[in-house]
Structures are given as C-alpha cells and as structure tokens.
Enzyme design. Structure first.
Site, PDB file in Angstrom:
ATOM      1  CG  HIS A 136      -6.563  28.663  10.350  1.00  0.00           C
ATOM      2  ND1 HIS A 136      -6.833  29.861   9.758  1.00  0.00           N
ATOM      3  CD2 HIS A 136      -5.768  27.977   9.478  1.00  0.00           C
ATOM      4  CE1 HIS A 136      -6.242  29.921   8.567  1.00  0.00           C
ATOM      5  NE2 HIS A 136      -5.577  28.779   8.378  1.00  0.00           N
ATOM      6  CD  GLU A 214     -10.509  27.079  11.677  1.00  0.00           C
ATOM      7  OE1 GLU A 214     -10.159  27.787  12.644  1.00  0.00           O
ATOM      8  OE2 GLU A 214     -10.630  27.521  10.514  1.00  0.00           O
TER       9      GLU A 214
END
Ligand code: ZN
Length: 251
Positions: A136, A214
């Site tokens: 992500h 992330e």
C-alpha cells in the site's frame, strides 16, 4: 609468501583445463528455491466506479464485518494507489522469481474490482505462503511523510498462531526498507515505522505470516515525488525483497 605463490602458480599450471561447454552448475539451489510468497497489491483500479460491490461487507472474524474493499488514495497529480501498488508488486514478483521463489499475486491487473479483503487473505492461505505482504501507500496528512509496516495484534482464535512470525516479518521489512529506500519511518503513524492493529481483515483472516506495508505517504509531496518514479519503485521493491529474504532465511 613467495614459495606459496610459486606453488599456487604450479598448481594452476597442472590443473586440467575445464572441458569446453561445461554444463551449468546446478549443485547449489537458488537462494529462495522452494519459498512461497503471496503478494497483495492493495485496492483495484475499478473499485471507485463500483461502490455497490466494494461497500458490501464481508466477515473478518469473531463476528465482525468490514467493507469488501476500498478505493485507496492518490497523489496530488492523480497517480492512483492501486496502480502504484500493482507496479511495486510486479517488480517484487520479478525479483523473487529470479531467486527461485514461487509467487502468487492477489490480482493481475488494475482494471478490476476487488477482490474482497477476505478473499485476499484466503489466496495467501490457500497458496500456503511462507510469507505474505500487502502493498500500500498511505493517504496521510500532507505534512507527514514516511513508511510504516503493520502487523496484527494478537487476537485469540484469529491471529494468535501468526502473531510472532508476522511481527518478525514486520521488523525485517522495516529495517531493509529504510536502508534500501532512504524513506524515513512515518512521522504520523505507528512508532518507529511499526504499527500493530486489530482492525485489518486481510491480517485477521491470514493463517500465514503477513504484514501490510504503507510504503510512503502519497499525500506528502516529498514521498509522492519518489513513489511516482518507476526507477524508485524498483528500489522500493528491493527494499521489500531483502526484508522478505532476511525473514525467510532466519525462520
Ligand atoms: Zn491502501
């Protein structure tokens, strides 16, 4: 010293010449041969156009439910997270396969909807992955930058079996990602580049060691500039690759 050199030269001279067209040496295995990695590029390109499909809820364990999937974020110039995630996933897949690993992606293009988070977890489970990573980029506050790796808290009956190896995987990724990319640990989420969460279906439903990464904050100008460059994404994939390799070799 001189004597050693002389005898080395003599030994070399006496050594039989290598036969021509010697077959390739297969005696040592590729460094990741036999390892199975599930890569989950988060979101999908057509999610935004199909709210009915992605907003329906799916079970995420212990009686809780959550939306099938979400749209993801994008940079100020419109580079979508779903396209970015897939780009990194493909580069990572190439690097892993080149070292002999078996790789399964949860989606192959950026034109579809989903799969739902429950299905994404199931794909890693069915593949019997040695490690799974969900890729992500965050939609955080524009003033904050950096990456963080998310692993699940210990949830009785759900993640108690994968909690420890997943935390280990998270730590390995944090280290190699920071080193290889130079992207700092997040200034706005988690602590020192790590975050333990209980709400992510993709982690709650996993039966194999799994983390989310992330990789940067798409809403931050400095991070976005890096994430938008294809050559830098190669470095991002390498950062993840070396973290996975470290984890797999130290189990
Ligand atoms: Zn995302």
């Amino acid at each position: 010293m001189l004597l050693q050199l002389v005898s080395a030269v003599t030994a070399l001279a006496l050594a039989p010449a290598a036969p021509p067209n010697r077959p390739a040496d297969h005696s040592h295995r590729a460094p990741l041969a036999g390892e199975r990695i599930a890569i989950d590029p988060g979101h999908n390109g057509a999610n935004g156009a199909h709210p009915d499909q992605i907003n329906r809820t799916v079970p995420i364990g212990n009686g809780q439910r959550k939306a099938c999937d979400t749209v993801g974020t994008q940079t100020a110039s419109g580079y979508t997270e779903s396209a970015y995630n897939l780009s990194v996933a493909r580069k990572l897949k190439r690097a892993l396969k080149a070292k002999g690993a078996k790789v399964r992606l949860t989606r192959k293009d950026d034109d579809g909807v989903g799969p739902c988070i429950s299905k994404r977890a199931k794909i890693g489970n069915r593949f019997n992955a040695d490690a799974a990573v969900s890729i992500h980029a965050d939609g955080g506050p524009p003033s904050g930058r950096g990456f963080h790796v998310i692993y699940s808290t210990r949830i009785q009956g759900l993640t108690d079996d994968i909690y420890r190896p997943s935390r280990k995987l998270a730590r390995a990724l944090r280290r190699s990602y920071a080193r290889r990319t130079g992207i700092p640990p997040s200034t706005y989420a988690g602590s020192n580049g790590l975050d333990a969460r209980s709400d992510l279906g993709g982690l709650r439903l996993s039966d194999v060691p799994k983390v989310f990464i992330e990789t940067g904050n798409m809403r931050n100008a400095a991070d976005a500039r890096l994430l938008q460059r294809s050559r830098f994404r190669k470095r991002i994939a390498k950062g993840i690759f070396f973290g996975l390799r470290h984890f797999l070799h130290r189990r």
